[in-house]
Design a protein around this motif. Sequence first.
Motif, PDB file in Angstrom:
ATOM      1  N   LEU A 156       0.834  -1.197   0.000  1.00 29.57           N
ATOM      2  CA  LEU A 156       0.000   0.000   0.000  1.00 29.57           C
ATOM      3  C   LEU A 156       0.873   1.252   0.000  1.00 29.57           C
ATOM      4  O   LEU A 156       1.761   1.391   0.843  1.00 29.57           O
ATOM      5  CB  LEU A 156      -0.910   0.009   1.231  1.00 29.57           C
ATOM      6  CG  LEU A 156      -1.878  -1.173   1.339  1.00 29.57           C
ATOM      7  CD1 LEU A 156      -2.662  -1.085   2.645  1.00 29.57           C
ATOM      8  CD2 LEU A 156      -2.819  -1.213   0.153  1.00 29.57           C
ATOM      9  N   PRO A 157       0.665   2.165  -0.943  1.00 25.74           N
ATOM     10  CA  PRO A 157       1.461   3.392  -0.965  1.00 25.74           C
ATOM     11  C   PRO A 157       1.133   4.291   0.206  1.00 25.74           C
ATOM     12  O   PRO A 157       0.022   4.264   0.739  1.00 25.74           O
ATOM     13  CB  PRO A 157       1.048   4.047  -2.300  1.00 25.74           C
ATOM     14  CG  PRO A 157      -0.345   3.529  -2.549  1.00 25.74           C
ATOM     15  CD  PRO A 157      -0.358   2.127  -1.991  1.00 25.74           C
ATOM     16  N   GLY A 158       2.114   5.074   0.640  1.00 21.62           N
ATOM     17  CA  GLY A 158       1.860   6.024   1.708  1.00 21.62           C
ATOM     18  C   GLY A 158       0.845   7.069   1.262  1.00 21.62           C
ATOM     19  O   GLY A 158       0.759   7.405   0.078  1.00 21.62           O
ATOM     20  N   GLN A 159       0.074   7.577   2.197  1.00 22.96           N
ATOM     21  CA  GLN A 159      -0.963   8.549   1.870  1.00 22.96           C
ATOM     22  C   GLN A 159      -0.615   9.919   2.432  1.00 22.96           C
ATOM     23  O   GLN A 159       0.034  10.035   3.465  1.00 22.96           O
ATOM     24  CB  GLN A 159      -2.309   8.104   2.425  1.00 22.96           C
ATOM     25  CG  GLN A 159      -2.864   6.867   1.749  1.00 22.96           C
ATOM     26  CD  GLN A 159      -4.273   6.545   2.225  1.00 22.96           C
ATOM     27  OE1 GLN A 159      -4.670   6.923   3.319  1.00 22.96           O
ATOM     28  NE2 GLN A 159      -5.032   5.859   1.394  1.00 22.96           N
ATOM     29  N   MET A 160      -1.036  10.929   1.712  1.00 23.08           N
ATOM     30  CA  MET A 160      -0.840  12.303   2.158  1.00 23.08           C
ATOM     31  C   MET A 160      -2.212  12.933   2.331  1.00 23.08           C
ATOM     32  O   MET A 160      -3.047  12.889   1.420  1.00 23.08           O
ATOM     33  CB  MET A 160      -0.006  13.079   1.139  1.00 23.08           C
ATOM     34  CG  MET A 160       0.259  14.517   1.535  1.00 23.08           C
ATOM     35  SD  MET A 160       1.540  15.276   0.492  1.00 23.08           S
ATOM     36  CE  MET A 160       0.770  15.167  -1.118  1.00 23.08           C
ATOM     37  N   GLN A 161      -2.472  13.507   3.520  1.00 24.36           N
ATOM     38  CA  GLN A 161      -3.758  14.106   3.830  1.00 24.36           C
ATOM     39  C   GLN A 161      -3.553  15.578   4.163  1.00 24.36           C
ATOM     40  O   GLN A 161      -2.928  15.911   5.165  1.00 24.36           O
ATOM     41  CB  GLN A 161      -4.407  13.381   5.014  1.00 24.36           C
ATOM     42  CG  GLN A 161      -4.671  11.902   4.783  1.00 24.36           C
ATOM     43  CD  GLN A 161      -5.910  11.663   3.945  1.00 24.36           C
ATOM     44  OE1 GLN A 161      -6.619  12.601   3.589  1.00 24.36           O
ATOM     45  NE2 GLN A 161      -6.181  10.415   3.622  1.00 24.36           N
ATOM     46  N   LEU A 162      -4.098  16.440   3.324  1.00 25.24           N
ATOM     47  CA  LEU A 162      -3.930  17.885   3.508  1.00 25.24           C
ATOM     48  C   LEU A 162      -5.153  18.544   4.152  1.00 25.24           C
ATOM     49  O   LEU A 162      -5.243  19.774   4.192  1.00 25.24           O
ATOM     50  CB  LEU A 162      -3.651  18.546   2.152  1.00 25.24           C
ATOM     51  CG  LEU A 162      -2.289  18.208   1.531  1.00 25.24           C
ATOM     52  CD1 LEU A 162      -2.270  18.593   0.059  1.00 25.24           C
ATOM     53  CD2 LEU A 162      -1.169  18.922   2.266  1.00 25.24           C
ATOM     54  N   ASP A 163      -6.065  17.725   4.692  1.00 24.68           N
ATOM     55  CA  ASP A 163      -7.335  18.252   5.187  1.00 24.68           C
ATOM     56  C   ASP A 163      -7.172  19.362   6.220  1.00 24.68           C
ATOM     57  O   ASP A 163      -7.886  20.371   6.188  1.00 24.68           O
ATOM     58  CB  ASP A 163      -8.164  17.127   5.816  1.00 24.68           C
ATOM     59  CG  ASP A 163      -8.515  16.032   4.820  1.00 24.68           C
ATOM     60  OD1 ASP A 163      -7.641  15.663   4.027  1.00 24.68           O
ATOM     61  OD2 ASP A 163      -9.650  15.540   4.855  1.00 24.68           O
ATOM     62  N   HIS A 164      -6.243  19.177   7.167  1.00 23.69           N
ATOM     63  CA  HIS A 164      -6.086  20.177   8.238  1.00 23.69           C
ATOM     64  C   HIS A 164      -5.689  21.539   7.673  1.00 23.69           C
ATOM     65  O   HIS A 164      -6.139  22.580   8.167  1.00 23.69           O
ATOM     66  CB  HIS A 164      -5.034  19.714   9.244  1.00 23.69           C
ATOM     67  CG  HIS A 164      -5.461  18.547  10.070  1.00 23.69           C
ATOM     68  ND1 HIS A 164      -6.737  18.407  10.572  1.00 23.69           N
ATOM     69  CD2 HIS A 164      -4.772  17.449  10.496  1.00 23.69           C
ATOM     70  CE1 HIS A 164      -6.826  17.286  11.264  1.00 23.69           C
ATOM     71  NE2 HIS A 164      -5.656  16.687  11.237  1.00 23.69           N
ATOM     72  N   PHE A 165      -4.852  21.548   6.640  1.00 21.34           N
ATOM     73  CA  PHE A 165      -4.414  22.812   6.032  1.00 21.34           C
ATOM     74  C   PHE A 165      -5.523  23.389   5.140  1.00 21.34           C
ATOM     75  O   PHE A 165      -5.821  24.585   5.190  1.00 21.34           O
ATOM     76  CB  PHE A 165      -3.139  22.598   5.223  1.00 21.34           C
ATOM     77  CG  PHE A 165      -1.981  22.112   6.062  1.00 21.34           C
ATOM     78  CD1 PHE A 165      -1.384  22.936   7.001  1.00 21.34           C
ATOM     79  CD2 PHE A 165      -1.490  20.828   5.907  1.00 21.34           C
ATOM     80  CE1 PHE A 165      -0.327  22.491   7.777  1.00 21.34           C
ATOM     81  CE2 PHE A 165      -0.431  20.377   6.677  1.00 21.34           C
ATOM     82  CZ  PHE A 165       0.147  21.200   7.611  1.00 21.34           C
TER      83      PHE A 165
END
Length: 360
Positions: free
Chosen positions: A59-68
């Motif tokens: 599984l590829p690493g995930q990036m979550q920008l929701d907080h920004f």
Amino acid sequence: MKITFVNPTPNLSGGMRVTAVYASLLQKLGHDVYLVAIPPAQPTLKERVKSVLKREPLLPGQMQLDHFERLGLTCHILERCRPVTDDDLPDADVVIATWWETAEWVMKLSPAKGAKAYYIQHYETFDYLPLERVEATYKMPLYKITVANWIRDKLMLQFGDREIDVVPPSVDTEQFFAPKRDKQSVLTIGMMYGSAHWKGPDIAFKALELATQRIPNLRFVSFGFGQPLELPFLSDFLYDPYPKQHQLREYYSACDAWLFASRYEAVGLPILEAMACRTPVIGTPAGIAPEMLSDGAGILVKPEDPEDMARAIEQIYQFSNSTWQTMSDQAFNKVLNYTWDDAASRFEAALYRAIDKAKS
């Protein structure tokens, strides 16, 4: 001030949320804020070969920008996973490392990138991290700002740093809030699920198992960060492994009590978030729990003691509606005494001290 935050890969953690909130509030105070982060690391050749041999998907690493994004912030993402260097950043008055690995990068930056600060949200000596490298960052001549007195005291004792600011985070009462309500006829207990041992999920689940033997129709509500959750001893539970930020308030305020079972915690943001949603917390004495759950604002239980936590759940079950409402009000009022504006002013003052120290 021109301020730069150097971040690891953006995710949905409470620590990343706190960084985003400070960036937003510092902008509102008139400062020029620049955010930079790295994308997830790509699997190594060894990891790819291992996944093929074991016939397990990688599984590829995930990036979550929701907080920004929720706060209208732009976070500049590097083209690949690598250390942040001078070429990636504007000149600034202060540059802030937000994680042990980013501290290594900030230490190597030129003075033009700003006075070097280190925002420490936990004492990060976990078994899955390289201990020697982590501890080496605590010895670096970076101006340190941390979230709790116990972390400051530990850093002073072990590494001899005598100039550390403590700036506790607050809670966003525009995101976490709830109207005054009654105790529910079916007792509903909630918890944020993290699988790490130090989060104490085994303590909480054993307490729930014991409580179900004494309380009919006990309901459980939980959210996590993608981990699966199975609780065969519960007939009624809701678990959201991928919650949206706007849903968190709904989960907190759907409960009559919130479990906090950590063995080891810097702060414990779910305590503040639950209390802001008028939900009393049953918690172990980790992070800010001893301070926040005093004076009738919650129930503090013994560490490593599921039976004591189960008794506290039963105590909430036996509360009359008026008794529960009193504790709910106490919890809500306690988090209102220290706002994010208070925290931002203290954080701003700490950054000015970092700049003054660099000049001297």
